[in-house]
Motif scaffolding. Structure first.
Motif, short mmCIF file in Angstrom:
data_model
loop_
_atom_site.label_atom_id
_atom_site.label_comp_id
_atom_site.label_asym_id
_atom_site.label_seq_id
_atom_site.Cartn_x
_atom_site.Cartn_y
_atom_site.Cartn_z
N ALA A 281 0.82 -1.20 0.00
CA ALA A 281 0.00 0.00 0.00
C ALA A 281 0.86 1.25 0.00
CB ALA A 281 -0.93 -0.01 1.21
N ARG A 282 0.26 2.32 -0.52
CA ARG A 282 0.91 3.62 -0.55
C ARG A 282 0.25 4.55 0.46
NH1 ARG A 282 0.24 3.61 -7.05
NH2 ARG A 282 1.98 2.20 -7.56
N ASP A 283 0.95 5.61 0.81
CA ASP A 283 0.43 6.57 1.79
C ASP A 283 -0.90 7.14 1.33
OD1 ASP A 283 2.62 6.21 3.37
OD2 ASP A 283 3.71 7.97 2.65
N GLY A 284 -1.86 7.14 2.26
CA GLY A 284 -3.15 7.77 1.98
C GLY A 284 -4.15 6.89 1.27
N GLU A 285 -3.77 5.68 0.89
CA GLU A 285 -4.72 4.82 0.18
C GLU A 285 -5.77 4.26 1.13
OE1 GLU A 285 -3.16 2.70 -3.74
OE2 GLU A 285 -2.04 2.06 -1.98
N LYS A 286 -6.97 4.07 0.60
CA LYS A 286 -8.07 3.47 1.35
C LYS A 286 -8.62 2.31 0.55
CE LYS A 286 -9.58 7.75 3.69
NZ LYS A 286 -9.34 7.29 5.06
N VAL A 294 -14.14 0.02 5.80
CA VAL A 294 -13.27 0.93 5.07
C VAL A 294 -11.94 1.00 5.82
CG1 VAL A 294 -12.94 3.26 4.20
CG2 VAL A 294 -15.22 2.26 4.22
N LEU A 295 -10.86 0.67 5.14
CA LEU A 295 -9.55 0.61 5.78
C LEU A 295 -8.67 1.77 5.31
CD1 LEU A 295 -8.66 -3.19 5.42
CD2 LEU A 295 -9.83 -2.05 7.32
N ASP A 296 -7.96 2.39 6.28
CA ASP A 296 -6.83 3.26 5.97
C ASP A 296 -5.61 2.37 5.89
OD1 ASP A 296 -8.27 5.72 5.99
OD2 ASP A 296 -8.29 5.66 8.18
N LEU A 297 -5.05 2.23 4.72
CA LEU A 297 -4.05 1.19 4.47
C LEU A 297 -2.68 1.60 5.00
CD1 LEU A 297 -5.13 0.25 0.85
CD2 LEU A 297 -5.69 -0.94 2.97
N ALA A 298 -2.08 0.69 5.77
CA ALA A 298 -0.71 0.88 6.25
C ALA A 298 0.26 0.37 5.20
CB ALA A 298 -0.51 0.14 7.57
N ALA A 299 1.51 0.81 5.31
CA ALA A 299 2.50 0.51 4.28
C ALA A 299 2.89 -0.96 4.23
CB ALA A 299 3.76 1.36 4.51
#
Length: 785
Positions: A281-286, A294-299
C-alpha cells in the motif's frame, strides 16, 4: 477445520467406524474436537410430492394437501405452511414417525378434517433454523425415498483442532492424505482434467514484490453464466464445512479451498482497469472491503490492484471492486502463493479474519496454485459454462526444499524402540516423501505442502506418528539424581522473591507482550521490539520494562476498590542490541496506597520513596544500595533516583510521573522500582568479625549545606574521609528553617567509631571528626551548625 465424513471417505475410505476414524485422526496428531451428526435423529420421514391442495372447510389458514409419499396410496394431510404448492417436493413424516425432541406423529383430526401425517419445515427436522415454511426439496428426488438417504443426513461432521504447524491439513485432501498414511488405505485424489483453452483472453499481471508474492497463477474465463445455481452436492459440502453458499462462482472458489487447501479469488473482469498489480500500500490509500469495512491502508499491507485502485487485501479479503455479480460474464481467476510473513498478524491488527488469511499465514503449498486454478476452471465451466483462456503463472524464487539426513540409529535412540531401516522407508513412502536411501540412512526432501519439516527431529516425529504412539511401549527409565552445588555468592531467584514476599509484597506474572501505546507513554524515545503476529491487536510489542504489567495490575485492582497494593514481578524484558536482541531478567515492583495496613497502632500515611527503598535494600543485606537522584522518563522529575550497588547502576526507583498517573487513571501516585536481576543475585561471602571489647563511641554532627547539595554526596564525602575505625554513618534528620537561612538545609548525621584492638582516645576521636569536617567544608561547602 470442519468437514463432512462422507466427503473425506470419497478421497480415503479406511474400514473404520466413525468413532474409530476419529480416534485414528487424534492419535495421528489431528485432534478431533467434535463429531456431530448432519441432522439429529428422526425416523419415518420420507420424500413426498404435493399433488393437490384444497381449502380447509373450517379454517382460513389451513389447507388440505393430497400427498404422494411413494406408498401407492395418497395421503390427506392438513398443512398451514404458506409456501405449500402443488408439485412441490417436501419432507413428509408418516404416521408413527418420530421427530427430533421425541415428538411422535399420529393420525389426528384438525378442525373436523383427518390428517394422515405431517409436512415438515427445516426447523422441525433439526436441519436448519428456518421455520417460515415447508422444507423445499430438489425436484429430482423420488417420493418414498427415506429423507435421511435422500439428503445424506446420516453423515457426520468432524471438527479438527489443527495445530499451527499443520496447515497442510486445512483441506479435505490434506486430511485424506494424512489418513492414508496412518491407515495404509488408498488415497483417491480428486480427478479433474485440464481445461481446454478456447479463448485467447488474458489479463496481464505485474508482481512488484516477488518476495511477498513468489507465485501468481491466473486465468480469464469468458462467457460464464454467473446466475447458474450451485449444484446441491457442492452446496451441501461447503455448508457442512461451515461456509455459507453465496453464488456458483464464489461457491466454486470456496469449494476448491476446502478440497485442495488453496484459497482462490474470482474478479469480475469488467471492473479491472489495466494490468493487475501486486504491491504494498501507498500513503493515503483506502480500501472498502467486501464486508463493507473501510480501511486506511498501512505501508505493510500487501494489495492486489489494477492500474487505478486497490482491489483487495492480498491473501485476506477482496474489496468492493473485486466481487462477482449475477450479471458477470467474464471472470479473472487468481490462485497465488503469498509469503506467510506478508500475511501474519495483519488480520488480528485489522480486527477481522478470513478463511483464506487463516491458511496463508500458516503456509499454503506453493506448487498448488496452478492446479487449483485448473480445478476451479473445470467446475466453473461445468456449472456456469464459459470459455477458458490460457493459464498464467508468474513465478519467482519459491521456498527451498532442502534434503535432510535422517539416521536410523538416531531414530531408535530418540524413540527408544527398535525400528529397522526398512520400516522407516515404508513410513516415508506412506507419507509420500522424496527419499534417497544410503544404507540405513536417508536423505529426505520435504514436500512443498509440509512447511513444518525442516530438521531431522521433525522426520523422527513423523515416524513416531505413523508408526503409532500406541505401539511405543511405556517404560520407566533409570534416572540418577544428584544435588548440584550452588555458589554462596549467587542467590537464587527464589531467594529474591521470598525476601520481597516476607516484606508484604505479592508476586504477579504478566504478558511479555504489551501495548505499544503504553510503552510510548512510559518513554517516548523507546524503540520496542515489534511482534510480527501478535496474539491480540493491542499486544503488539515486547516489553522493554516491567512497568506496563505492574501498572496494568494496579489499575485493575484500583478499579475493584483495592486501596493498598504491593506487587512485584521477576521476568524478562526485551531490547534491541544492534541487529540482535537482549532479553535480560529484571525485578520490578510497585507500591500504592497506605504504607501499612489500616490499624489502631500506626497513623495512616501514604507509602513513600523511603519505604520502597528499605524493601529494595533488604534484597542485598550485605551490600549498600545508594539512591542518587537521577531523571527517568517514567518518574516524577524531583522524586526519582538510580539504584547503585558498589558503584554500578542496576536500576531505578521513584514516584510515578504525574502524566502517567492520569494516563493509567490512578487516584494517587505509586512508588515503583526496577533492577537488574543478575545484580541482585550477586552476593558477598559472609566474613566473621572479632567481637569488640572496647566501648562504642557515638558522635552526632550537624552540617549546614546549600539546598542544591545532595545528601548522598555529603555521605559519600564523609565515608571517603573516614578513618579505619569509623564504622556506621547514618543520616537521621534534615532541618530547614530560619535557624539555617533560606536556600540552606541542616543534615544531622550519626557517626559510630570503634577499634577492636584498643580503646579510642579523645585525640583519635577528635582527629577523625576534624578530618571529616574539613572534607565537608572543602568538598560540599558545609559549615558545622
Amino acid at each position: 477445520m470442519k468437514f463432512s465424513e462422507h466427503w473425506l471417505r470419497t478421497l480415503c475410505n479406511p474400514p473404520l467406524t466413525t468413532a474409530a476414524l476419529a480416534d485414528t485422526l487424534t492419535m495421528g496428531g489431528l485432534e478431533v474436537e467434535e463429531v456431530a451428526g448432519a441432522a439429529p435423529p428422526f425416523t419415518g420421514v420420507v420424500v413426498a410430492r404435493i399433488d393437490a391442495l384444497a381449502p380447509h372447510p373450517n379454517a382460513d389458514r389451513l389447507r388440505v394437501c393430497t400427498v404422494d409419499d411413494g406408498s401407492g396410496a395418497s395421503l390427506a394431510i392438513v398443512c398451514g405452511a404458506p409456501n405449500a404448492a402443488a408439485g412441490m417436493i417436501v419432507a413428509c413424516a408418516r404416521e408413527g414417525a418420530t421427530l427430533p425432541g421425541g415428538l411422535t406423529i399420529r393420525r389426528t383430526t384438525m378442525r373436523g378434517v383427518e390428517s394422515q401425517g405431517m409436512l415438515c419445515s427445516a426447523r422441525e427436522l433439526g436441519i436448519a433454523d428456518d421455520a417460515s415454511g415447508l422444507l423445499a426439496l430438489p425436484a429430482d428426488l423420488a417420493p418414498g425415498t427415506p429423507l435421511r438417504d435422500a439428503l445424506d443426513l446420516d453423515d457426520a461432521l468432524i471438527t479438527l483442532k489443527i495445530t499451527p504447524n499443520r496447515a497442510d491439513c486445512l483441506s479435505v485432501l490434506g486430511i485424506a492424505r494424512d489418513l492414508a498414511a496412518m491407515t495404509g488405505a488408498a488415497l483417491m485424489s480428486p480427478a479433474f482434467r485440464a481445461a481446454a483453452v478456447s479463448s485467447r483472453a488474458t489479463q496481464p499481471v505485474i508482481v512488484a514484490d516477488a518476495v511477498a508474492c513468489p507465485r501468481f497463477a491466473s486465468r480469464v474465463i469468458e462467457g460464464v453464466d454467473a446466475s447458474a445455481p450451485t449444484p446441491r452436492w457442492m452446496r451441501e459440502r461447503i455448508e457442512r464445512s461451515g461456509i455459507r453458499p453465496i453464488s456458483a462462482i464464489v461457491d466454486v472458489t470456496n469449494y476448491v479451498m476446502l478440497e485442495l487447501g488453496q484459497p482462490l479469488h474470482a474478479y469480475d473482469r469488467r471492473q479491472l482497469d489495466g494490468d493487475v498489480v501486486v504491491r504494498f500500500a501507498r500513503d493515503g490509500e483506502k480500501l472498502t472491503l467486501l464486508n463493507g469495512d473501510v480501511l486506511d491502508l498501512a505501508a505493510d499491507l500487501l494489495l492486489v490492484c489494477d492500474g487505478n485502485k486497490p482491489l483487495g487485501l492480498a491473501g485476506i479479503m477482496g474489496g468492493e471492486h473485486s466481487g462477482i455479480g449475477d450479471d458477470t460474464t467474464d471472470v479473472f481467476l487468481e490462485g497465488a502463493f503469498w509469503n506467510p510473513d506478508a500475511i501474519q498478524g495483519r488480520m488480528r491488527r485489522l480486527g477481522f479474519s478470513s478463511d483464506a488469511g487463516y491458511r496463508f499465514e500458516r503456509g499454503v503449498d506453493f506448487e498448488l496454485g496452478p492446479h487449483a486454478v485448473e480445478r476451479a476452471t473445470q467446475l466453473i465451466i461445468d456449472i456456469c459454462g464459459g470459455r477458458a483462456g490460457p493459464l498464467g503463472d508468474v513465478k519467482a524464487a519459491l521456498p527451498a526444499r532442502d534434503a535432510v539426513r535422517v539416521r536410523s540409529a538416531r531414530v531408535q535412540r530418540i524413540l527408544g524402540i527398535d525400528i529397522d531401516a526398512d520400516a522407516i522407508a515404508r513410513i516415508f513412502a506412506r507419507l509420500r516423501l522424496a527419499v534417497v536411501r544410503d544404507g540405513d540412512d536417508f536423505a529426505v526432501t520435504p514436500p512443498s505442502f509440509r512447511f513444518d519439516l525442516a530438521i531431522e527431529e521433525d522426520f523422527i516425529e513423523e515416524i513416531a506418528r505413523i508408526h503409532g504412539y500406541h505401539a511405543i511401549p511405556a517404560s520407566v527409565g533409570r534416572h540418577a539424581q544428584r544435588m548440584l552445588g550452588a555458589p554462596e555468592t549467587l542467590r537464587m531467584p527464589t531467594a529474591i522473591k521470598e525476601r520481597l514476599i516476607a516484606r508484604g509484597w505479592q508476586e504477579i506474572v504478566t504478558f511479555s507482550f504489551v501495548d505499544s501505546a503504553a510503552e510510548r507513554a512510559l518513554d517516548a524515545d523507546v524503540r520496542p521490539v515489534a511482534v510480527t503476529n501478535p496474539i491480540a491487536a493491542h499486544l503488539d510489542v515486547m516489553r522493554s520494562t516491567l512497568l506496563p504489567g505492574l501498572l496494568g495490575v494496579l489499575a485493575a485492582n484500583v478499579a475493584q476498590g483495592l486501596r493498598r497494593v504491593r506487587v512485584f514481578e521477576y521476568g524478562r524484558v526485551f531490547a534491541r542490541d544492534g541487529a540482535d536482541f537482549r532479553q535480560p531478567w529484571r525485578v520490578g515492583g510497585l507500591a500504592f496506597g497506605p504504607a501499612a495496613p489500616e490499624q489502631w497502632g500506626v497513623a495512616t500515611r501514604a507509602v513513600d520513596f523511603f519505604d520502597v527503598k528499605a524493601d529494595v535494600a533488604a534484597l542485598l543485606p550485605r551490600a549498600r544500595i545508594d539512591t542518587p537522584a537521577a531523571a527517568h522518563p517514567s518518574l516524577h522529575p524531583g522524586k526519582s533516583a538510580h539504584l547503585v550497588v558498589d558503584g554500578e547502576t542496576i536500576g531505578f526507583i521513584g514516584e510515578l510521573h504525574p502524566r502517567l498517573v492520569r494516563y493509567f487513571a490512578l487516584p494517587s501516585p505509586a512508588i515503583v522500582f526496577e533492577a537488574d536481576a543478575a545484580a541482585l543475585q550477586r552476593d558477598r561471602l559472609p566474613h566473621a568479625e572479632v567481637a569488640a571489647r572496647t566501648p562504642l563511641v557515638r558522635r552526632d554532627i550537624a552540617v549546614v549545606v546549600d539546598e542544591s547539595v545532595r545528601a548522598h554526596d555529603v555521605m559519600a564525602t564523609m565515608r571517603a574521609a573516614s578513618a579505619p575505625f569509623v564504622g556506621e554513618m547514618t543520616l537521621f534528620d534534615v532541618y530547614r528553617g530560619k535557624a539555617v537561612g533560606d536556600g540552606k538545609k541542616s543534615l544531622a548525621i550519626l557517626v559510630l567509631m570503634q577499634d577492636t584492638a584498643r580503646t579510642l582516645t579523645d585525640a583519635d576521636i577528635d582527629g577523625a571528626m576534624h578530618v571529616i569536617t574539613r572534607a565537608l567544608v572543602e568538598h560540599c561547602g558545609g559549615t558545622l551548625r
